[in-house]
Design a protein around this motif. Sequence first.
Motif, PDB file in Angstrom:
ATOM      1  N   SER A  30       0.840  -1.209   0.000  1.00 23.09           N
ATOM      2  CA  SER A  30       0.000   0.000   0.000  1.00 23.09           C
ATOM      3  C   SER A  30       0.867   1.248   0.000  1.00 23.09           C
ATOM      4  N   HIS A  33       1.999   1.661  -3.597  1.00 21.21           N
ATOM      5  CA  HIS A  33       0.856   2.064  -4.416  1.00 21.21           C
ATOM      6  C   HIS A  33       0.473   3.521  -4.165  1.00 21.21           C
ATOM      7  N   TYR A  43      -1.252  -3.719  -7.235  1.00 20.45           N
ATOM      8  CA  TYR A  43      -1.639  -3.629  -5.827  1.00 20.45           C
ATOM      9  C   TYR A  43      -2.748  -4.627  -5.506  1.00 20.45           C
TER      10      TYR A  43
END
Length: 151
Positions: A30, A33, A43
Amino acid sequence: MTAIHVEQTKEDPAGRLQQVTVNLGESPLSWLHARGHLKERHYVAGDMLRADWEKAGLGPRVTMRWDGAPPQGRGGRGRPDPSLAQLSARERFDGAIRAAGPGLADILWRVACAGEGITAAERALGWPSRAGKLVLTLALDRVADWYRVPG
């Protein structure tokens, strides 16, 4: 969900120690991303892999299992039989790792499932700096194809 931030000392790719603020609730995927280093497709594929890893019960346990003891004669080894959902998740996880292929699965598992940062994974694998993100992206592309994540 409230973010938990802590100050930690981290080593940068050049080997210098730096004081940084870390969000304990943010996974390495995360983080990559959110900063534009991973496409949405990559992701999602990495998150699906991690979810299957967790559902399959492949992660380390930090607490005692409170499952009931199996009835006599069931399984023969004193363990409850795994659920169908757990078996399905294990099959999906194994298939995705096979799809990533040898040499790519190592960093994929370290970052997506074990929650290791790219720099730590590169170091553990003995790779040069900045090689991890490229290899991780290649692995996630193959896993996204395997999970049929739209591009």
